[in-house]
Design a protein around this motif. Sequence first.
Motif, short mmCIF file in Angstrom:
data_model
loop_
_atom_site.label_atom_id
_atom_site.label_comp_id
_atom_site.label_asym_id
_atom_site.label_seq_id
_atom_site.Cartn_x
_atom_site.Cartn_y
_atom_site.Cartn_z
N LEU A 140 24.64 40.33 34.55
CA LEU A 140 24.04 39.14 35.15
C LEU A 140 25.09 38.14 35.61
N SER A 141 26.23 38.09 34.92
CA SER A 141 27.25 37.15 35.38
C SER A 141 27.77 37.58 36.75
N ALA A 142 27.80 38.89 36.98
CA ALA A 142 28.21 39.36 38.31
C ALA A 142 27.18 38.91 39.36
N LEU A 143 25.92 38.95 38.97
CA LEU A 143 24.84 38.56 39.90
C LEU A 143 24.97 37.09 40.35
N VAL A 144 25.40 36.23 39.43
CA VAL A 144 25.56 34.83 39.81
C VAL A 144 27.00 34.51 40.18
N ASP A 145 27.78 35.57 40.37
CA ASP A 145 29.13 35.41 40.87
C ASP A 145 30.03 34.62 39.91
N LEU A 146 29.85 34.86 38.62
CA LEU A 146 30.75 34.27 37.62
C LEU A 146 31.59 35.40 37.04
N ASP A 147 32.89 35.18 36.98
CA ASP A 147 33.76 36.17 36.39
C ASP A 147 33.40 36.37 34.91
N GLN A 148 33.57 37.59 34.41
CA GLN A 148 33.20 37.86 33.01
C GLN A 148 33.98 36.99 32.03
N GLY A 149 35.15 36.53 32.47
CA GLY A 149 35.96 35.64 31.62
C GLY A 149 35.19 34.39 31.20
N PHE A 150 34.24 33.99 32.01
CA PHE A 150 33.45 32.79 31.70
C PHE A 150 32.61 32.97 30.43
#
Lengths: 420, 249
Positions: B127-137
Motif C-alpha cells: 500500500l505504501s507503493a500505491l500512495v507513492d511513499l518509499d518503504q523507508g517511511f
Amino acid sequence: MLDRYQFIKQCEAQYQELSSRLPWMDSIRSESRSRLHAVGLPAKNHEYWKYSAPEQYLFSENMPTNSRGKHWRCEDALNIDMQGQLSGDSVCGALPDGLTVERFSDIDRDSSSRGILEQHFNSNLKNLSAQNRYSMGDLNTSMLNDGVLIHVGKGVTVAPLLNMQLDSSGYQRLLVVLEAGSSLTLLEQLPIDEVTGSGLSHLVESSLAPGANLQHSRIQPASTASDYALTSAHLGASAYYNLNLYTLGATNRRHDINFKLVGDDSKVDLNAALYADNSQTSETLVNMEHLGKRTVSQQIIRGIATSRARISINGRIHIHPHAQQTDASLSNKNLLLDNTARINTKPELEIYADQVKCAHGATVGQISEEEIFYLRSRGIDSETARFMIAQGFIRSCLIDAEFKDYLERLFMEAFISWEQ
Amino acid sequence: MLKVENLHVEVAGKIILKGLDLTISAGEVHAIMGPNGSGKSTLSNVLAGKPGYTIIKGSISFDGAAIDELSPEQRARMGIFLAFQYPVEIPGVSNMEFLKAASDSIYKHRALEPESSMDFIKRARQLSALVDLDQGFLKRGVNEGFSGGEKKRNEILQLLMLQPRLAILDETDSGLDIDALKTVSEGINSYKNSDNAVLLITHYQRLLNHIQPDFVHVLADGKIVRSGDHNLATELEAKGYAWLTDTAA
C-alpha cells in the motif's frame, strides 16, 4: 547523615592517613586541600548548587579512597551479555601497541608513565578543574590515592574499544592522555543493580594534544546511591572530543562537565540523554570554554522526567575575547511525563568575541493533547497513546547512539518497570 | 451509516455548529464545501470525538448507535477514520508500530485475532507503493520530518491499512501539488466500495475532479445551506460562496 563539621573532620582524618600512600601525590593532594579550605564545600547558596542538595554528596560513611576494583578490557565488538550488561564478544589479549592503561599505584618511579602523570598533573590539567565551582573536584583530588592512567602514543589509532567497568562507590579517578594525532574510543560503564557503597565521586580528566580524537561514552544505569562526576578536558589545536552520556536517574546524581577548547580549530560534540523517575534527581552542568580560534562545540541534551523526579540542566557557553569565529550551539529539549516531575534548564552565554556564531534553545514540554488525540483517533486508548509517545521520545534521544539497541533496552526497562 | 441531526457544537465558549443535519449511507461519497470559518473542521473533529468539542444540542449516530458520548478510540474502533488536515508528528514512534497498534485495537474490538505481523508488513509495503511513499517511511517516526505532501499520503496509507467504514478527509487536498493530488485521489478511489462511505471536506473543487461525489453540501455559519449533486461544486467554483451565504443570512 553527617553534618558538615563531622564530614570535614572525617575527611581530615582520611587525608592524614593518605600521606603515606603514593608520596609523589602529596603536593597534588595538599594543593587541592588548601583550595578546598579557601573555597569551602559546596553549599546551597552557591549559584551552581541552587538546584542541588549538596549535603547529599558529602557522604555519610567512610568513602573508600582506592579504585583498585576498577577493571578494563579492549573489545573488538560489543553485545549484550546474559546479565544484561554491554560486553565484548571478542577480546584482545594484550593491549594494542601504543595504548597504556595503568593504575597510578602500579606505576614505577622511573617509568615513562610516571613522567606523563606528573607532567599532566603539574601543567595542562593543573588548572583545568581548579575553579571555585568545582570544589567537589578538589575534594576528590585531596583524597587522591589511586586512579587509572590511559595513555595513547603519538599518531596511534587504537582500533578496538576500551571498555572500563567502574566501581559503584568510592573516590575514583581517570586520567586520559592522548598524544598528538592519536585516537581512542572509550566506554565507561557503571554496574547495573550493584550498590555497594554510599556514594561515588568520579573524576575524569583528559588532555588531547593537537589532532587527537577521543570518542567517549558513559553509561550510568539507575542507582539508589548518590554519585558525583566531574569530566574535564583540555583540547589542543584541531583536537576532537565526542562525549556521549546515557544517564538514568540515581537517588542523587550530578555531573559537572568542563571543556576547554584551547587550541585553534578544536571541536566538541556533547550528546546527553537523561531519564529520571521516582523522586530521583539528575543534574548536568556544562561549562564550554572557547579559547582558541574557529573552535566548534555542539551540545544536544535531552531530558525526560516523571513521578516527582527532578532534572536540572545548566549549559554555559563562554567565548573568550580571542576566540574569533567560534561556532557554539546548545539544544536542550525536555519532556515531563506527569505534573509531579520538574525540569530546570538554564542556558548561559558569555560572549566576549565579536565574530562568532552562537545558538541556544531550551524547551520543557508535556506530551501534547494533539499527539494523544492523533493516536486515539486511530483506535489506540489514551493510556497506551501516552506510553507510546513517551517511549518514542526516549527512543528519539538515542537515535544516533553507538550502542543504540542496548541503550534503548536499558532506558525502556527503567521506564516500563516504573510505569508498571 | 452516519446520521447527524440538528447538531449544535460549542468550542471554547463559542457556538460553531448551529443545527447541522447530515445523513450518509454506505456506498456514498459526500463533499462538504464552505468558506473559511464555516465550521468544516469543527464538524470533522466532533465526528472523530476530539476533546474540547461540546455537543450542546442534537445527536450523532453511527450504524444506528448514538456515539456522542464515545471516546475517539471507541469511534475509531467502530470504523470512523479522520484524515487530519495537519497530521501530527510523533518522534520516535515508528509508522509501522503505530499502525500495528491501531490495527490490533480495531481487530480486538471486533473480537478478531490480530493480523500477523508478516501479513501486516507485506500489506503495508504494497500500500505504501500505491500512495507513492518509499518503504523507508514505514520505519520512520510517525510523520517525523515528512513534507506536507508526504504527511497527506501517509494519512491515505493509514486509511487503506485500517479500512474503516467511514473516512472523513479534512482538507486532505490542501497543500498538495498536482501529482500528489492525483496519488491521494487514487488512494481514496481504491478505498471506496459499496460497504463504506467517504466524507470529503474541502475548499476547492479540484479534488472533486478526481473523486466524484454523490452529494455536495455547502456549509455556512454552522449549517448546511445547500445540497446538490456534483454539479453544485462546479457552480460554486464559478460563483463563489457569497450568493449562498447571503441567501442563508
